[in-house]
Scaffold this motif. Structure first.
Motif, PDB file in Angstrom:
ATOM      1  N   LYS A   1       0.704  -1.214   0.042  1.00  0.00           N
ATOM      2  CA  LYS A   1      -0.348  -0.273  -0.420  1.00  0.00           C
ATOM      3  C   LYS A   1       1.026   0.650   0.013  1.00  0.00           C
ATOM      4  O   LYS A   1       0.371   2.624   0.572  1.00  0.00           O
ATOM      5  CB  LYS A   1      -0.823  -0.448   1.135  1.00  0.00           C
ATOM      6  CG  LYS A   1      -2.319  -0.937   0.825  1.00  0.00           C
ATOM      7  CD  LYS A   1      -3.471  -0.738   2.229  1.00  0.00           C
ATOM      8  CE  LYS A   1      -4.444  -1.163   2.218  1.00  0.00           C
ATOM      9  NZ  LYS A   1      -5.504  -1.307   3.490  1.00  0.00           N
ATOM     10  N   GLY A   2       2.207   1.009  -0.073  1.00  0.00           N
ATOM     11  CA  GLY A   2       2.819   2.553  -0.591  1.00  0.00           C
ATOM     12  C   GLY A   2       3.410   3.248   0.740  1.00  0.00           C
ATOM     13  O   GLY A   2       4.326   3.863   0.587  1.00  0.00           O
ATOM     14  N   LYS A   3       2.888   2.467   2.085  1.00  0.00           N
ATOM     15  CA  LYS A   3       3.765   2.606   3.408  1.00  0.00           C
ATOM     16  C   LYS A   3       4.969   2.200   4.334  1.00  0.00           C
ATOM     17  O   LYS A   3       4.760   0.773   4.607  1.00  0.00           O
ATOM     18  CB  LYS A   3       2.064   2.633   4.617  1.00  0.00           C
ATOM     19  CG  LYS A   3       1.148   3.535   4.385  1.00  0.00           C
ATOM     20  CD  LYS A   3      -0.389   2.861   4.817  1.00  0.00           C
ATOM     21  CE  LYS A   3      -1.824   3.287   4.364  1.00  0.00           C
ATOM     22  NZ  LYS A   3      -2.514   2.927   5.158  1.00  0.00           N
TER      23      LYS A   3
ATOM     24  N   ALA B   1      -4.865   2.735   0.699  1.00  0.00           N
ATOM     25  CA  ALA B   1      -3.092   3.057   0.320  1.00  0.00           C
ATOM     26  C   ALA B   1      -3.065   4.631  -0.188  1.00  0.00           C
ATOM     27  O   ALA B   1      -4.238   4.862  -0.568  1.00  0.00           O
ATOM     28  CB  ALA B   1      -3.079   1.496  -0.925  1.00  0.00           C
ATOM     29  N   ARG B   2      -1.610   4.413  -0.601  1.00  0.00           N
ATOM     30  CA  ARG B   2      -0.930   5.813  -0.949  1.00  0.00           C
ATOM     31  C   ARG B   2      -1.389   5.699  -2.562  1.00  0.00           C
ATOM     32  O   ARG B   2      -1.166   5.101  -3.119  1.00  0.00           O
ATOM     33  CB  ARG B   2       0.425   5.782  -0.242  1.00  0.00           C
ATOM     34  CG  ARG B   2       0.660   5.939   0.467  1.00  0.00           C
ATOM     35  CD  ARG B   2       2.511   6.279   1.036  1.00  0.00           C
ATOM     36  NE  ARG B   2       2.165   7.994   0.464  1.00  0.00           N
ATOM     37  CZ  ARG B   2       3.426   9.133   0.739  1.00  0.00           C
ATOM     38  NH1 ARG B   2       4.387   7.760   1.496  1.00  0.00           N
ATOM     39  NH2 ARG B   2       3.638   9.535   0.610  1.00  0.00           N
TER      40      ARG B   2
ATOM     41  N   SER C   1       0.053   6.600  -5.162  1.00  0.00           N
ATOM     42  CA  SER C   1       1.140   5.660  -5.987  1.00  0.00           C
ATOM     43  C   SER C   1       1.301   4.416  -5.585  1.00  0.00           C
ATOM     44  O   SER C   1       2.581   3.593  -6.377  1.00  0.00           O
ATOM     45  CB  SER C   1       2.153   6.910  -6.087  1.00  0.00           C
ATOM     46  OG  SER C   1       2.528   7.013  -4.331  1.00  0.00           O
ATOM     47  N   SER C   2       0.272   3.971  -4.759  1.00  0.00           N
ATOM     48  CA  SER C   2       0.975   2.442  -4.228  1.00  0.00           C
ATOM     49  C   SER C   2       0.523   1.808  -5.563  1.00  0.00           C
ATOM     50  O   SER C   2      -0.316   1.563  -6.222  1.00  0.00           O
ATOM     51  CB  SER C   2       0.567   2.245  -3.176  1.00  0.00           C
ATOM     52  OG  SER C   2       0.081   2.537  -3.562  1.00  0.00           O
TER      53      SER C   2
ATOM     54  N   TRP D   1      -1.053  -1.031  -4.538  1.00  0.00           N
ATOM     55  CA  TRP D   1      -2.502  -1.204  -3.976  1.00  0.00           C
ATOM     56  C   TRP D   1      -2.963  -0.065  -4.596  1.00  0.00           C
ATOM     57  O   TRP D   1      -4.206  -0.945  -5.149  1.00  0.00           O
ATOM     58  CB  TRP D   1      -2.588  -1.037  -2.288  1.00  0.00           C
ATOM     59  CG  TRP D   1      -3.930  -1.824  -1.972  1.00  0.00           C
ATOM     60  CD1 TRP D   1      -4.416  -1.415  -2.126  1.00  0.00           C
ATOM     61  CD2 TRP D   1      -3.714  -2.662  -1.812  1.00  0.00           C
ATOM     62  NE1 TRP D   1      -5.783  -1.916  -1.363  1.00  0.00           N
ATOM     63  CE2 TRP D   1      -5.143  -3.369  -0.714  1.00  0.00           C
ATOM     64  CE3 TRP D   1      -3.173  -4.562  -1.636  1.00  0.00           C
ATOM     65  CZ2 TRP D   1      -5.689  -4.015  -0.591  1.00  0.00           C
ATOM     66  CZ3 TRP D   1      -3.865  -5.113  -0.617  1.00  0.00           C
ATOM     67  CH2 TRP D   1      -5.459  -5.538  -0.595  1.00  0.00           C
TER      68      TRP D   1
ATOM     69  N   GLU E   1      -3.503  12.283   0.919  1.00  0.00           N
ATOM     70  CA  GLU E   1      -1.745  12.394   0.369  1.00  0.00           C
ATOM     71  C   GLU E   1      -1.489  13.471   1.233  1.00  0.00           C
ATOM     72  O   GLU E   1      -0.681  14.003   1.029  1.00  0.00           O
ATOM     73  CB  GLU E   1      -1.723  11.721  -0.719  1.00  0.00           C
ATOM     74  CG  GLU E   1      -0.393  11.898  -0.448  1.00  0.00           C
ATOM     75  CD  GLU E   1       0.589  10.326  -0.442  1.00  0.00           C
ATOM     76  OE1 GLU E   1       1.485  11.138  -0.943  1.00  0.00           O
ATOM     77  OE2 GLU E   1       0.169   9.273  -0.007  1.00  0.00           O
TER      78      GLU E   1
END
Length: 360
Positions: free
Chosen positions: A172-174, A196-197, A199-200, A202, A221
């Motif tokens: 998820k970009g974290k 999720a972020r 740009s991720s 997910w 974001e």
């Protein structure tokens, strides 16, 4: 000091974790040392030795790290994992891990991006490796199983679920939440549940058909993650040094594009120089023809002979032919006229004759 030694014997030596502990010590020590070294080289400190460049070839410390990894890995198998060799080779293997993962971005991009934004992936890889090794050191070996004792399946289940939640959080970009969640189980679970972020991976997989959820992720974001990114950037600059504002070494694709652009620019410059030379030659021919015609008229030549420079009607005819050629979209090339003045052809095309009259 006595308390620390007793705790070390009880929690490290007695639980057969000393090789893993020495691996972690070698990992952290080599990473800190090599980062200090490259920052001294970058600052061009005189008293610190520079890069290793035998014969002009720059050898990255990743090469030395691979050597340590081979020695440590092969040494454990060669000595059957017996003491004290397993402790020594564990330390050697940890040193190799630190040296290799410090240039993880170079391996990933196949280019020297150490001081660029892409080089931050190396710091992520090192932090992930240190946290994962620390998790194994703090927990049981392996994952709750201690030789000679009963297996604790509840602890194994918790660690497995936490690992799955950490993987989902990373997808998820974290990154930081997923890495820290390895040590703190509840943190990774929260990161796996929340949005999720944008740009991720997910978000690309799951939010493409859910515009409302993607809009919520974009709002979050803008509001929350910018501050966290600034704090992360400050910490990374403190650990590994700030990257170059304009990278000194672009990725290979960028360098190829720059070389192609340079060749195209050189070709265009040469083409423009040739075109300028042709224009100057034409202008010189016109001036010489005009001077010859003026001299012929001043000398009283009533009927210039064919091939002489004073044939005015022939020059007018050639000028009309050139104008018609330009209107027709053909190249401005000329042939040898009856005046004997030969013009330089452009692109080796001969002038075509036209049958159209001026009035058409």
């Amino acid at each position: 000091m006595t308390t620390l030694l007793d705790g070390y014997r009880e929690h490290i030596v007695a639980t057969h974790k000393q090789p893993l502990f020495l691996l972690l010590v070698g990992f952290i020590t080599s990473f800190v040392f090599i980062r200090f070294s490259v920052r001294m080289i970058r600052a061009q400190v005189r008293w610190w030795p520079g890069n290793v460049t035998p014969g002009g070839l720059h050898i990255h410390h990743m090469v030395f790290g691979l050597g340590f990894l081979l020695v440590g890995g092969i040494g454990v198998f060669a000595t059957y994992g017996g003491h004290p060799w397993i402790d020594v080779f564990g330390l050697v293997f940890g040193i190799g891990c630190g040296l290799v993962l410090d240039e993880f971005a170079l391996i990933l991009h196949l280019d020297d991006v150490y001081w660029s934004e892409q080089g931050r992936k190396s710091v992520d890889a090192v932090i992930f490796g240190i946290l994962f090794t620390s998790l194994l050191l703090v927990g049981y070996v392996p994952l709750g199983v201690v030789p000679g004792e009963e297996t604790r399946w509840g602890l194994i289940t918790i660690i497995s679920v936490n690992s799955l939640a950490s993987v989902i959080t990373l997808i998820k970009g974290k990154v930081w939440t997923g890495l820290l969640g390895i040590m703190v189980p509840g943190l990774s679970w929260i990161g796996a549940i929340r949005l999720a972020r944008p740009s991720s991976p997910w978000a690309r997989w799951r939010y493409a058909t859910r515009p409302r959820r993607r809009a919520r992720a974009l709002r979050r974001e803008r509001l929350l993650h910018r501050r966290a990114d600034r704090a992360r950037t400050w910490l990374f600059d403190l650990i590994a040094g700030a990257p170059d504002k304009v990278p000194a070494n672009h990725p290979a694709a960028h360098r190829v594009a720059e070389r192609m652009a340079a060749r195209a620019t050189a070709h265009l410059d040469a083409h423009a120089a040739r075109a300028l030379a042709r224009r100057q030659a034409r202008l010189a021919d016109r001036r010489s023809a005009a001077a010859a015609g003026t001299a012929g008229r001043a000398g009283g030549a009533a009927d210039p002979a064919p091939g002489s420079a004073g044939a005015g009607p022939d020059r007018s005819r050639l000028a009309r032919q050139r104008r018609r050629t330009v209107r027709a979209g053909r190249s401005r090339a000329v042939a040898v006229g009856p005046t004997g003045l030969e013009r330089r052809p452009e692109r080796h095309h001969r002038l075509r004759t036209h049958t159209r009259r001026i009035g058409r």
